[in-house]
Design a protein around this motif. Sequence first.
Motif, short mmCIF file in Angstrom:
data_model
loop_
_atom_site.label_atom_id
_atom_site.label_comp_id
_atom_site.label_asym_id
_atom_site.label_seq_id
_atom_site.Cartn_x
_atom_site.Cartn_y
_atom_site.Cartn_z
N ARG A 144 0.84 -1.21 0.00
CA ARG A 144 0.00 0.00 0.00
C ARG A 144 0.87 1.25 0.00
NH1 ARG A 144 -5.39 -0.87 0.86
NH2 ARG A 144 -6.03 -2.76 1.95
N ARG A 145 1.88 1.28 0.86
CA ARG A 145 2.74 2.46 0.96
C ARG A 145 3.50 2.70 -0.34
NH1 ARG A 145 2.36 6.34 4.40
NH2 ARG A 145 4.58 6.53 4.80
N ARG A 146 3.87 1.65 -1.04
CA ARG A 146 4.64 1.78 -2.27
C ARG A 146 3.75 1.89 -3.51
NH1 ARG A 146 8.95 4.02 -1.39
NH2 ARG A 146 9.71 3.32 -3.41
N GLY A 147 2.42 1.88 -3.32
CA GLY A 147 1.50 2.10 -4.44
C GLY A 147 1.40 0.94 -5.42
N ILE A 148 1.47 -0.30 -4.89
CA ILE A 148 1.37 -1.47 -5.78
C ILE A 148 0.31 -2.45 -5.26
CG2 ILE A 148 3.69 -1.33 -6.78
CD1 ILE A 148 4.58 -3.44 -4.71
N TYR A 149 -0.77 -1.90 -4.68
CA TYR A 149 -1.84 -2.72 -4.12
C TYR A 149 -3.15 -2.23 -4.73
CZ TYR A 149 -4.52 -5.11 -0.38
OH TYR A 149 -5.37 -5.91 0.32
N ALA A 150 -3.54 -2.81 -5.86
CA ALA A 150 -4.80 -2.38 -6.51
C ALA A 150 -5.07 -3.29 -7.69
CB ALA A 150 -4.71 -0.93 -6.97
N ASN A 151 -5.88 -4.32 -7.46
CA ASN A 151 -6.20 -5.27 -8.53
C ASN A 151 -6.87 -4.58 -9.72
OD1 ASN A 151 -6.65 -7.99 -9.65
ND2 ASN A 151 -8.79 -7.57 -9.23
N ILE A 152 -7.68 -3.55 -9.45
CA ILE A 152 -8.48 -2.94 -10.51
C ILE A 152 -7.61 -2.30 -11.59
CG2 ILE A 152 -8.79 -0.67 -9.41
CD1 ILE A 152 -11.77 -0.87 -10.43
N VAL A 153 -6.41 -1.78 -11.24
CA VAL A 153 -5.54 -1.16 -12.25
C VAL A 153 -4.40 -2.08 -12.68
CG1 VAL A 153 -6.11 1.20 -11.55
CG2 VAL A 153 -4.10 0.07 -10.56
N GLY A 154 -4.35 -3.32 -12.15
CA GLY A 154 -3.38 -4.28 -12.65
C GLY A 154 -2.30 -4.70 -11.66
N PHE A 155 -2.34 -4.17 -10.44
CA PHE A 155 -1.41 -4.63 -9.40
C PHE A 155 -2.08 -5.77 -8.62
CE2 PHE A 155 0.18 -0.21 -9.92
CZ PHE A 155 1.49 -0.53 -10.29
N PRO A 156 -1.29 -6.58 -7.90
CA PRO A 156 -1.93 -7.60 -7.07
C PRO A 156 -2.88 -6.98 -6.05
CG PRO A 156 0.43 -8.00 -7.25
CD PRO A 156 0.17 -6.65 -7.83
N GLY A 157 -3.99 -7.67 -5.78
CA GLY A 157 -4.93 -7.24 -4.74
C GLY A 157 -4.73 -8.09 -3.49
N GLY A 158 -5.66 -7.98 -2.56
CA GLY A 158 -5.52 -8.66 -1.27
C GLY A 158 -5.38 -10.16 -1.38
N VAL A 159 -6.18 -10.81 -2.24
CA VAL A 159 -6.13 -12.27 -2.38
C VAL A 159 -4.76 -12.70 -2.92
CG1 VAL A 159 -7.07 -14.26 -3.62
CG2 VAL A 159 -8.61 -12.56 -2.64
N ALA A 160 -4.27 -12.00 -3.93
CA ALA A 160 -2.98 -12.37 -4.54
C ALA A 160 -1.83 -12.24 -3.55
CB ALA A 160 -2.72 -11.51 -5.78
N TRP A 161 -1.78 -11.11 -2.81
CA TRP A 161 -0.70 -10.95 -1.82
C TRP A 161 -0.80 -12.03 -0.75
CZ3 TRP A 161 3.22 -8.47 -3.44
CH2 TRP A 161 3.12 -7.29 -4.18
N ALA A 162 -2.03 -12.42 -0.35
CA ALA A 162 -2.20 -13.46 0.67
C ALA A 162 -1.68 -14.81 0.16
CB ALA A 162 -3.67 -13.58 1.07
N ILE A 163 -1.98 -15.14 -1.09
CA ILE A 163 -1.50 -16.41 -1.66
C ILE A 163 0.02 -16.39 -1.77
CG2 ILE A 163 -1.49 -17.84 -3.76
CD1 ILE A 163 -4.43 -16.92 -4.20
N MET A 164 0.59 -15.25 -2.18
CA MET A 164 2.04 -15.14 -2.28
C MET A 164 2.71 -15.34 -0.93
SD MET A 164 1.92 -12.00 -4.98
CE MET A 164 3.58 -11.38 -4.75
N CYS A 165 2.10 -14.77 0.13
CA CYS A 165 2.65 -14.96 1.48
C CYS A 165 2.49 -16.41 1.94
CB CYS A 165 1.95 -14.03 2.47
SG CYS A 165 2.42 -12.30 2.31
N ALA A 166 1.34 -17.02 1.66
CA ALA A 166 1.11 -18.42 2.05
C ALA A 166 2.11 -19.34 1.36
CB ALA A 166 -0.32 -18.83 1.70
N PHE A 167 2.45 -19.05 0.11
CA PHE A 167 3.43 -19.84 -0.64
C PHE A 167 4.79 -19.82 0.06
CE2 PHE A 167 6.54 -20.11 -4.22
CZ PHE A 167 6.23 -21.39 -4.67
N VAL A 168 5.21 -18.64 0.51
CA VAL A 168 6.48 -18.52 1.23
C VAL A 168 6.41 -19.28 2.56
CG1 VAL A 168 8.08 -16.88 2.34
CG2 VAL A 168 7.05 -16.33 0.13
#
Length: 343
Positions: A144-168
């Motif tokens: 959010r702070r770096r401006g890369i959290y917004a599925n609607i404009v093409g950045f990962p949204g909440g679900v994608a970041w959660a899956i990426m964290c779960a993968f790690v």
Amino acid sequence: GGKRAVVMVPFGSYCLGVHSSDSDIDVLAIVPRHVTRQAFLTELEPVLRQHPSVSGLHVVPEAFVPVIKFHWDGVDIDLSCACLPLDAIPSPLDLTDSEILKDLRDAKDVTCLNGPRVTYEIIRRVRNVDAFRTLLRCVKMWARRRGIYANIVGFPGGVAWAIMCAFVCQLYPNMDASMLAEKFFWLYSSRGFEVPVKIASVDECKPPKGAAYMSQWSAGAGPPRPMQVITPTYPVANATFNASRSTVAVVMREIARAHGVASGVAQGRGSYAPLFAASDFFDAYNNYVAVECLSQDEAALKAFHGYVESQIRKLVEKLEGECSDYLAFAHPCTERFGPRGVE
């Protein structure tokens, strides 16, 4: 136990336990067969409008997931609806069981049910839930702070970041959250996103016998997307389908920067504070394109601006294609400005 006329199910960041004071709360209303989605949206709207706790109500029936958006005592609520082919809804209701999809014929019902189903499955797939939540809070705040959290404009949204964290967390099940943060940025700066990020194999995400077939993501089907983060329930989907070459380039640049900060902390140099520094979006480039939405009344503006915002990613892809000789990438801004009065 027993039967109910409606069951309300929260999901998303609230259900994952990573919501903050400015988060919206995603809620799914599960209703029986005699309540259509159209009736739910149209008949509930005037009831909510008259409630003293409700403000800023806006119905979006044509969205991928039809939704009623409103503020309840200042809290943002996104309310969607799924209809089950039952006379009443059992309580408690086990949404993790794929059998619930068996007799559904409307793809929108399956899509709506997948909100909580994906949320529950993400939690089920990690061993140390507390470490996962701490990592996800860190990553969400950074994004959010770096401006890369917004599925609607093409950045990962909440679900994608959660899956990426779960993968790690699956790869490093015994690490604490601080070490996981460093591993998160190291891993994605190394591997990128062309190889899909999956926390469950597609073979595990099969429809129940007798369920209507729904198209779903599969490796090698169709042209590959520049970013692939795959949901862990049937029908599996690419949670970053909206990503473009440009947004992936920006995400990779930010991950590389974050990896530098996190590896410094791991070696005893510096702190995590620079990780959360605000984006320098308006200082970073020489050229900017502003998109203005104009309307004579606020309700129309709200609907129109939502539509325009959803088309920004297509503008980005158009710029990528037609200006490729001199444009490295087009970086969409995740903030909106206004509304403001016009003379």
